[in-house]
Scaffold this active site. Sequence first.
Site, PDB file in Angstrom:
ATOM      1  N   ASP A  69     -40.101 -52.748  -3.286  1.00  0.00           N
ATOM      2  CA  ASP A  69     -39.429 -51.688  -4.038  1.00  0.00           C
ATOM      3  C   ASP A  69     -38.316 -51.015  -3.228  1.00  0.00           C
ATOM      4  O   ASP A  69     -37.281 -50.646  -3.769  1.00  0.00           O
ATOM      5  CB  ASP A  69     -40.481 -50.627  -4.450  1.00  0.00           C
ATOM      6  CG  ASP A  69     -39.939 -49.635  -5.459  1.00  0.00           C
ATOM      7  OD1 ASP A  69     -39.277 -50.076  -6.423  1.00  0.00           O
ATOM      8  OD2 ASP A  69     -40.155 -48.418  -5.295  1.00  0.00           O
TER       9      ASP A  69
ATOM     10  N   HIS B 103     -33.124 -51.690  -0.703  1.00  0.00           N
ATOM     11  CA  HIS B 103     -32.344 -50.520  -0.278  1.00  0.00           C
ATOM     12  C   HIS B 103     -32.179 -50.444   1.255  1.00  0.00           C
ATOM     13  O   HIS B 103     -31.065 -50.323   1.762  1.00  0.00           O
ATOM     14  CB  HIS B 103     -32.998 -49.228  -0.763  1.00  0.00           C
ATOM     15  CG  HIS B 103     -33.202 -49.150  -2.253  1.00  0.00           C
ATOM     16  ND1 HIS B 103     -32.362 -49.757  -3.148  1.00  0.00           N
ATOM     17  CD2 HIS B 103     -34.145 -48.533  -3.003  1.00  0.00           C
ATOM     18  CE1 HIS B 103     -32.780 -49.515  -4.385  1.00  0.00           C
ATOM     19  NE2 HIS B 103     -33.868 -48.774  -4.328  1.00  0.00           N
TER      20      HIS B 103
ATOM     21  N   ASP C  63     -36.357 -45.256 -19.511  1.00  0.00           N
ATOM     22  CA  ASP C  63     -36.295 -44.177 -18.522  1.00  0.00           C
ATOM     23  C   ASP C  63     -34.978 -44.165 -17.739  1.00  0.00           C
ATOM     24  O   ASP C  63     -34.301 -43.148 -17.640  1.00  0.00           O
ATOM     25  CB  ASP C  63     -37.495 -44.383 -17.572  1.00  0.00           C
ATOM     26  CG  ASP C  63     -37.588 -43.350 -16.494  1.00  0.00           C
ATOM     27  OD1 ASP C  63     -37.698 -42.172 -16.849  1.00  0.00           O
ATOM     28  OD2 ASP C  63     -37.547 -43.721 -15.297  1.00  0.00           O
TER      29      ASP C  63
ATOM     30  N   LEU D 149     -24.767 -35.733  15.508  1.00  0.00           N
ATOM     31  CA  LEU D 149     -24.953 -36.447  16.765  1.00  0.00           C
ATOM     32  C   LEU D 149     -25.634 -35.499  17.740  1.00  0.00           C
ATOM     33  O   LEU D 149     -25.133 -34.405  18.009  1.00  0.00           O
ATOM     34  CB  LEU D 149     -23.584 -36.873  17.307  1.00  0.00           C
ATOM     35  CG  LEU D 149     -23.574 -37.584  18.652  1.00  0.00           C
ATOM     36  CD1 LEU D 149     -24.299 -38.936  18.573  1.00  0.00           C
ATOM     37  CD2 LEU D 149     -22.132 -37.811  19.119  1.00  0.00           C
TER      38      LEU D 149
ATOM     39  N   GLY E 126     -24.378 -47.347  -3.642  1.00  0.00           N
ATOM     40  CA  GLY E 126     -23.443 -46.407  -4.270  1.00  0.00           C
ATOM     41  C   GLY E 126     -23.577 -45.001  -3.723  1.00  0.00           C
ATOM     42  O   GLY E 126     -22.866 -44.096  -4.157  1.00  0.00           O
TER      43      GLY E 126
ATOM     44  N   TYR F  26     -28.577 -47.840  -3.839  1.00  0.00           N
ATOM     45  CA  TYR F  26     -28.358 -47.203  -2.535  1.00  0.00           C
ATOM     46  C   TYR F  26     -26.951 -47.511  -1.999  1.00  0.00           C
ATOM     47  O   TYR F  26     -26.387 -46.731  -1.244  1.00  0.00           O
ATOM     48  CB  TYR F  26     -29.460 -47.598  -1.538  1.00  0.00           C
ATOM     49  CG  TYR F  26     -30.524 -46.529  -1.540  1.00  0.00           C
ATOM     50  CD1 TYR F  26     -31.257 -46.278  -2.694  1.00  0.00           C
ATOM     51  CD2 TYR F  26     -30.728 -45.707  -0.437  1.00  0.00           C
ATOM     52  CE1 TYR F  26     -32.176 -45.246  -2.747  1.00  0.00           C
ATOM     53  CE2 TYR F  26     -31.651 -44.671  -0.478  1.00  0.00           C
ATOM     54  CZ  TYR F  26     -32.367 -44.449  -1.637  1.00  0.00           C
ATOM     55  OH  TYR F  26     -33.254 -43.406  -1.690  1.00  0.00           O
TER      56      TYR F  26
ATOM     57  N   ARG G 291     -47.877 -37.188   6.634  1.00  0.00           N
ATOM     58  CA  ARG G 291     -46.778 -37.911   7.284  1.00  0.00           C
ATOM     59  C   ARG G 291     -46.984 -39.428   7.243  1.00  0.00           C
ATOM     60  O   ARG G 291     -46.219 -40.168   7.851  1.00  0.00           O
ATOM     61  CB  ARG G 291     -46.626 -37.449   8.732  1.00  0.00           C
ATOM     62  CG  ARG G 291     -46.063 -36.074   8.808  1.00  0.00           C
ATOM     63  CD  ARG G 291     -46.062 -35.511  10.208  1.00  0.00           C
ATOM     64  NE  ARG G 291     -45.540 -34.154  10.146  1.00  0.00           N
ATOM     65  CZ  ARG G 291     -44.267 -33.823  10.254  1.00  0.00           C
ATOM     66  NH1 ARG G 291     -43.364 -34.765  10.451  1.00  0.00           N
ATOM     67  NH2 ARG G 291     -43.879 -32.577  10.151  1.00  0.00           N
TER      68      ARG G 291
ATOM     69  N   LYS H 210     -44.206 -43.403  -0.309  1.00  0.00           N
ATOM     70  CA  LYS H 210     -44.284 -42.448  -1.422  1.00  0.00           C
ATOM     71  C   LYS H 210     -45.373 -41.443  -1.108  1.00  0.00           C
ATOM     72  O   LYS H 210     -46.265 -41.712  -0.298  1.00  0.00           O
ATOM     73  CB  LYS H 210     -44.618 -43.198  -2.712  1.00  0.00           C
ATOM     74  CG  LYS H 210     -43.468 -44.117  -3.132  1.00  0.00           C
ATOM     75  CD  LYS H 210     -43.557 -44.536  -4.563  1.00  0.00           C
ATOM     76  CE  LYS H 210     -42.312 -45.290  -4.976  1.00  0.00           C
ATOM     77  NZ  LYS H 210     -41.311 -44.474  -5.631  1.00  0.00           N
TER      78      LYS H 210
END
Length: 537
Positions: free
Chosen positions: A277, A282, A43, A436, A223, A221, A520, A378
């Site tokens: 994960d 990350h 994948d 900001l 990158g 992350y 949420r 997720k």
Amino acid sequence: ANGRPQISASFRDVAIDGAQSEDGAPEQGGSTVSITVVGASGDLAKKKIFPALFALYYEDCLPEHFTVFGYARSKMSDEELRNMISLTLTCRIDQRENCSDKMEQFLKRCFYQSGQYNSEEGFSELDRKLKEKENGYDCEAHANTYHQAGKVPNRLFYLSIPPNIFVDVVRSASRTASSQDGWTRFIVEKPFGRDSESSGELTRNLKKYLAEEQIFRIDHYLGKELVENLSVLRFSNLVFEPLWSRNYIRNVQLIFSEDFGTEGRGGYFDNYGIIRDIMQNHLLQILALFAMETPVSLDAEDIRNEKVKVLRSMRQLRLEDVVVGQYKGHSKGGKTYPAYVDDPTVPSGSITPTFAAAALFIDNARWDGVPFLMKAGKALHTRRAEIRVQFRRVPGNLYGRRRRSVGGGGTTATRELEKATNELVLRVQPDEAIYLKINSKVPGLGMRLDSSDLNLLYSERYPAEIPDAYERLLLDAIEGERRLFIRSDELDAAWAIFTPVLADLEANKVAPELYPYGSRGPVGAHYLAANHNVRWG
Ligand code: NDP
Ligand code: BG6
């Protein structure tokens, strides 16, 4: 081309100039590079790695003499690999006229070798084919553009395979398919273990066959464009760095959310959960870059030294500072969304968290007492990754809450003057932006404050498409630039923060709070934040 770095562009020259790389070999210029994607049928290879390699080629960022190999157990001819890859290639940077020519040229440089992952035979055969290309025997396939005989052969292996076979591949490939005269590097994908112990074991095993300089542990992350910009923002703007401490910052939030579930990756995910994960890698990597002291230079080791220091100053996470959740099925607008446990690859009754919130602390002089709140989930209502920095309130009460009469001529009214605290937001994705929140006066005769944004929206300021994280990281690995890869001591420090709480969650079989798909997330995350006097942004 197109404003993208060329292979010899100035910043990158630092890494590639000079006769020798750190892993002991002469560098580009008189060299070839072979990139072998191990797990080529998978994948990640299809979705990210081959497209990133093509994008680099398309943008003239790859060295002149390069070859791409796919390696996996699946039986495939070179042609079948090319067909598979071609389905995912796009000229996404811009639709130049020569796009399909470029694709064709790129695909001609792609080859395939089938083999077992623990088989020295398979990798010996790969080695034989790599040498053929490196020596330029196969000129026909390259339309006479491929005359590299006598050049130093460099080899990059990308381990895009499940973690339980990392060591098998490194053992076989390093013994039989390492470059004799050039460098050999291995990009290793996450997960790097499940806890301190397994991660340490993986490191020890990899180091039986490779030097640390050959191992490029990837965290994609690092990158991402906005994450790259974090240090620039901090260290090249006078207005930010002086405020970057407990004196002015009330809390920092690192937020990751996806609006889809584990679709297709439940088997992998159930063994890891959201903390391993997303958070331990990350979000923690972003936190380290955010909170580290100024590095001595932009050299990879100087930056990684500072990241290790800040990670080692962090408190081990405790059970009471964590909330876990798992998504449940939900119907909305006639559509049904599955629960995590409905995924056929997830064991029934799984209590693996698909959501977590955590409060972390850095026990050093700069950050003492400042909560760093992480939230990752997720199947939430939106997809976003953000860093939010909430500043302290302005001391004094000049524009504090009070009532003041405005108006005149018999229509005097009272109006409440309020001020919000400043907030700096780095939106990593989607719609990259830095803004900001400031207080400003609403125009008019009254005195009303409004919270407005000073907004740097990338799509408006920089209309060129932003490269995918994998492009930057692949290019860095080819050039031997280690700044954005994880060193083993960083990894140890990162696991030390999370391992105890992961063990407690598992030993106590802590049941996750269920939240509907598309919501949420669990309300527990709000209580956790409130315990630390924080409201999620
Ligand atoms: P896949 O499950 O697709 O596996 C890649 C290839 O490895 C498969 O095509 C298969 O090739 C081989 N393979 C799969 N299972 C086994 C097994 N049990 N034993 C031996 N070989 C096996 O993985 P992904 O491509 O999704 O991920 C690759 C790596 O990248 C993993 O470490 C993953 O954690 C990491 N990663 C993946 C992301 C993603 O979005 N997919 C994101 C971030 C990291 P064949 O049968 O042909 O040999
Ligand atoms: C991977 C995780 O590392 O990152 C996935 O394993 C997650 O679960 C992915 O979906 C998110 O990456 P991005 O770049 O799409 O935000």
